[in-house]
Scaffold this motif. Sequence first.
Motif, PDB file in Angstrom:
ATOM      1  N   CYS A   1     -40.507 -14.743  -4.009  1.00 14.84           N
ATOM      2  CA  CYS A   1     -39.347 -14.900  -4.664  1.00 14.84           C
ATOM      3  C   CYS A   1     -39.524 -15.603  -6.143  1.00 14.84           C
ATOM      4  CB  CYS A   1     -38.338 -15.874  -3.839  1.00 14.84           C
ATOM      5  SG  CYS A   1     -38.903 -17.639  -3.825  1.00 14.84           S
ATOM      6  N   SER A   2     -38.189 -15.482  -6.757  1.00 17.54           N
ATOM      7  CA  SER A   2     -38.295 -16.204  -8.014  1.00 17.54           C
ATOM      8  C   SER A   2     -38.618 -17.628  -8.219  1.00 17.54           C
ATOM      9  CB  SER A   2     -36.735 -16.026  -8.694  1.00 17.54           C
ATOM     10  OG  SER A   2     -35.831 -16.756  -8.065  1.00 17.54           O
ATOM     11  N   ILE A   3     -38.430 -18.436  -7.105  1.00 17.67           N
ATOM     12  CA  ILE A   3     -38.700 -19.873  -7.351  1.00 17.67           C
ATOM     13  C   ILE A   3     -40.088 -19.928  -7.043  1.00 17.67           C
ATOM     14  CG2 ILE A   3     -38.482 -21.957  -6.072  1.00 17.67           C
ATOM     15  CD1 ILE A   3     -35.741 -21.661  -5.516  1.00 17.67           C
ATOM     16  N   CYS A   4     -40.656 -19.256  -6.156  1.00 21.89           N
ATOM     17  CA  CYS A   4     -42.142 -19.292  -6.014  1.00 21.89           C
ATOM     18  C   CYS A   4     -43.002 -18.811  -7.320  1.00 21.89           C
ATOM     19  CB  CYS A   4     -42.349 -18.445  -4.986  1.00 21.89           C
ATOM     20  SG  CYS A   4     -42.322 -19.237  -3.361  1.00 21.89           S
ATOM     21  N   CYS A   5     -42.293 -17.857  -8.096  1.00 25.13           N
ATOM     22  CA  CYS A   5     -42.941 -17.157  -9.110  1.00 25.13           C
ATOM     23  C   CYS A   5     -42.688 -18.026 -10.544  1.00 25.13           C
ATOM     24  CB  CYS A   5     -42.502 -15.767  -9.423  1.00 25.13           C
ATOM     25  SG  CYS A   5     -43.113 -14.681  -8.162  1.00 25.13           S
ATOM     26  N   ASP A   6     -42.056 -19.371 -10.509  1.00 23.09           N
ATOM     27  CA  ASP A   6     -41.547 -19.763 -11.580  1.00 23.09           C
ATOM     28  C   ASP A   6     -42.879 -20.655 -12.030  1.00 23.09           C
ATOM     29  OD1 ASP A   6     -40.311 -21.192 -13.673  1.00 23.09           O
ATOM     30  OD2 ASP A   6     -38.497 -21.618 -12.532  1.00 23.09           O
TER      31      ASP A   6
ATOM     32  N   ARG B   1     -44.174 -16.160   1.170  1.00 22.09           N
ATOM     33  CA  ARG B   1     -44.788 -17.691   0.771  1.00 22.09           C
ATOM     34  C   ARG B   1     -43.878 -18.672   1.235  1.00 22.09           C
ATOM     35  NH1 ARG B   1     -45.407 -20.553  -5.255  1.00 22.09           N
ATOM     36  NH2 ARG B   1     -47.056 -22.191  -4.310  1.00 22.09           N
ATOM     37  N   CYS B   2     -42.580 -18.540   0.902  1.00 18.53           N
ATOM     38  CA  CYS B   2     -41.657 -19.845   1.250  1.00 18.53           C
ATOM     39  C   CYS B   2     -40.849 -19.572   2.658  1.00 18.53           C
ATOM     40  CB  CYS B   2     -41.091 -20.238   0.193  1.00 18.53           C
ATOM     41  SG  CYS B   2     -39.677 -19.075  -0.364  1.00 18.53           S
ATOM     42  N   GLY B   3     -40.611 -18.135   2.712  1.00 16.45           N
ATOM     43  CA  GLY B   3     -39.632 -17.983   3.925  1.00 16.45           C
ATOM     44  C   GLY B   3     -38.109 -17.803   3.317  1.00 16.45           C
ATOM     45  N   ASN B   4     -37.686 -18.084   2.169  1.00 16.09           N
ATOM     46  CA  ASN B   4     -36.508 -17.864   1.771  1.00 16.09           C
ATOM     47  C   ASN B   4     -36.103 -16.739   1.568  1.00 16.09           C
ATOM     48  OD1 ASN B   4     -34.086 -18.894   0.410  1.00 16.09           O
ATOM     49  ND2 ASN B   4     -34.722 -18.819  -1.234  1.00 16.09           N
ATOM     50  N   TYR B   5     -34.758 -16.208   1.594  1.00 16.96           N
ATOM     51  CA  TYR B   5     -34.279 -14.808   1.231  1.00 16.96           C
ATOM     52  C   TYR B   5     -34.233 -14.772  -0.268  1.00 16.96           C
ATOM     53  CZ  TYR B   5     -32.508 -15.132   6.200  1.00 16.96           C
ATOM     54  OH  TYR B   5     -32.458 -15.385   7.491  1.00 16.96           O
ATOM     55  N   ALA B   6     -34.705 -13.357  -0.491  1.00 19.00           N
ATOM     56  CA  ALA B   6     -34.879 -13.124  -2.150  1.00 19.00           C
ATOM     57  C   ALA B   6     -34.755 -11.627  -2.140  1.00 19.00           C
ATOM     58  CB  ALA B   6     -36.198 -13.592  -2.494  1.00 19.00           C
ATOM     59  N   ASP B   7     -34.618 -11.204  -3.219  1.00 15.16           N
ATOM     60  CA  ASP B   7     -34.412  -9.685  -3.627  1.00 15.16           C
ATOM     61  C   ASP B   7     -35.966  -9.237  -4.297  1.00 15.16           C
ATOM     62  OD1 ASP B   7     -34.467 -10.998  -6.130  1.00 15.16           O
ATOM     63  OD2 ASP B   7     -32.710 -10.065  -6.964  1.00 15.16           O
ATOM     64  N   GLN B   8     -36.882 -10.227  -4.133  1.00 10.92           N
ATOM     65  CA  GLN B   8     -38.314  -9.625  -4.582  1.00 10.92           C
ATOM     66  C   GLN B   8     -39.078 -10.736  -3.809  1.00 10.92           C
ATOM     67  OE1 GLN B   8     -37.865 -10.940  -8.643  1.00 10.92           O
ATOM     68  NE2 GLN B   8     -39.483 -12.671  -8.331  1.00 10.92           N
ATOM     69  N   ASP B   9     -40.359 -10.253  -3.448  1.00 10.21           N
ATOM     70  CA  ASP B   9     -41.394 -10.993  -2.855  1.00 10.21           C
ATOM     71  C   ASP B   9     -42.820 -11.101  -3.781  1.00 10.21           C
ATOM     72  OD1 ASP B   9     -42.885 -12.242  -0.886  1.00 10.21           O
ATOM     73  OD2 ASP B   9     -43.150 -10.576   0.485  1.00 10.21           O
TER      74      ASP B   9
ATOM     75  N   GLU C   1     -30.837 -27.462  -4.805  1.00  8.92           N
ATOM     76  CA  GLU C   1     -30.838 -26.515  -5.793  1.00  8.92           C
ATOM     77  C   GLU C   1     -29.948 -27.066  -7.017  1.00  8.92           C
ATOM     78  OE1 GLU C   1     -33.539 -24.008  -7.850  1.00  8.92           O
ATOM     79  OE2 GLU C   1     -34.314 -25.836  -6.633  1.00  8.92           O
ATOM     80  N   ARG C   2     -28.681 -27.041  -6.277  1.00  8.03           N
ATOM     81  CA  ARG C   2     -27.433 -27.568  -7.228  1.00  8.03           C
ATOM     82  C   ARG C   2     -27.565 -28.998  -7.459  1.00  8.03           C
ATOM     83  NH1 ARG C   2     -24.729 -24.272  -3.032  1.00  8.03           N
ATOM     84  NH2 ARG C   2     -24.248 -26.291  -1.767  1.00  8.03           N
ATOM     85  N   SER C   3     -28.372 -29.879  -6.599  1.00  7.94           N
ATOM     86  CA  SER C   3     -28.289 -31.290  -7.040  1.00  7.94           C
ATOM     87  C   SER C   3     -28.847 -31.340  -8.374  1.00  7.94           C
ATOM     88  CB  SER C   3     -28.995 -32.019  -6.032  1.00  7.94           C
ATOM     89  OG  SER C   3     -30.415 -31.597  -6.207  1.00  7.94           O
ATOM     90  N   GLY C   4     -29.971 -30.570  -8.699  1.00 11.61           N
ATOM     91  CA  GLY C   4     -30.663 -30.751 -10.016  1.00 11.61           C
ATOM     92  C   GLY C   4     -31.780 -31.705 -10.113  1.00 11.61           C
ATOM     93  N   GLY C   5     -32.008 -32.311  -8.928  1.00  6.99           N
ATOM     94  CA  GLY C   5     -32.822 -33.423  -8.748  1.00  6.99           C
ATOM     95  C   GLY C   5     -34.294 -33.087  -8.286  1.00  6.99           C
ATOM     96  N   PHE C   6     -34.716 -31.734  -7.888  1.00  6.33           N
ATOM     97  CA  PHE C   6     -35.945 -31.150  -7.699  1.00  6.33           C
ATOM     98  C   PHE C   6     -36.383 -30.013  -8.367  1.00  6.33           C
ATOM     99  CE2 PHE C   6     -38.531 -28.799  -4.613  1.00  6.33           C
ATOM    100  CZ  PHE C   6     -39.356 -29.572  -4.286  1.00  6.33           C
ATOM    101  N   ASN C   7     -37.747 -30.237  -8.845  1.00  4.16           N
ATOM    102  CA  ASN C   7     -38.341 -29.032  -9.702  1.00  4.16           C
ATOM    103  C   ASN C   7     -39.643 -28.571  -9.126  1.00  4.16           C
ATOM    104  OD1 ASN C   7     -38.122 -27.478 -11.907  1.00  4.16           O
ATOM    105  ND2 ASN C   7     -40.053 -28.620 -12.604  1.00  4.16           N
ATOM    106  N   GLY C   8     -39.641 -28.848  -7.885  1.00  8.45           N
ATOM    107  CA  GLY C   8     -40.957 -28.280  -7.074  1.00  8.45           C
ATOM    108  C   GLY C   8     -40.464 -26.921  -6.324  1.00  8.45           C
ATOM    109  N   VAL C   9     -41.346 -26.824  -5.238  1.00  5.29           N
ATOM    110  CA  VAL C   9     -41.087 -25.435  -4.493  1.00  5.29           C
ATOM    111  C   VAL C   9     -40.756 -25.829  -3.134  1.00  5.29           C
ATOM    112  CG1 VAL C   9     -42.531 -23.893  -5.839  1.00  5.29           C
ATOM    113  CG2 VAL C   9     -43.479 -25.302  -4.248  1.00  5.29           C
TER     114      VAL C   9
END
Length: 208
Positions: A71-76, A61-69, A97-105
């Motif tokens: 990924c955990s962000i897309c499924c949140d 879906r997003c093209g990020n590296y993950a250990d599931q497809d 993500e470390r900034s804590g200023g974004f809660n989208g995908v």
Amino acid sequence: MPDPIPRPITRLIEEFGRLPTIGPKTAQRLAFFLLRAPAAQVAALGAAVTGLREHVVTCARCGNYADQDPCSICCDPTRDQQLLCVVEDPLDLLAIERSGGFNGVYHVLHGVIAPLDGVGPDELNLSALAQRVRREGLREVIVATNASIEGDATAAYINGLLEADSLVVSRLARGLARGGDIEYVDAATIAMALEGRSRVADDWPSGV
């Protein structure tokens, strides 16, 4: 004259030397450190490297590296699924993500448009972005490419790609230093850039 370093060590030094920012001296230090390290530590490192190929996948879906497809962000379910942040690579995603200023995908391009390097739109994850926007009915796309010539060109291309769609295409605020990489920006600056984002069409210089 025979090589004073055994071939297995030389080979390891050569492989370390292929890594980004690792020079010959650093490669030698790493190799000899592992030579003196406990066998369990060396085995753990080898297993971790092997695991990169065996257990890491790319989220469809997003093209990020993950250990599931997907990924955990897309499924949140707690994240705003209609707010999409486009980044150059996974390291930029981690910085945001470390900034804590974004809660989208997210949507990871895996590069930027760079004609001099032979990288055009077809080499990036851009067609999937257009399909995703139309399939998921997003309300806003934040283009978080770096403040560079290539990043600007990629942002302009994305704006043109999505201009027929009824959504906002914005860009991170110019609080980010031009020529700097998001990966190295502190969390507070990224959070402020997200807060002060503007439309890509308004951000692009006139006459370009």
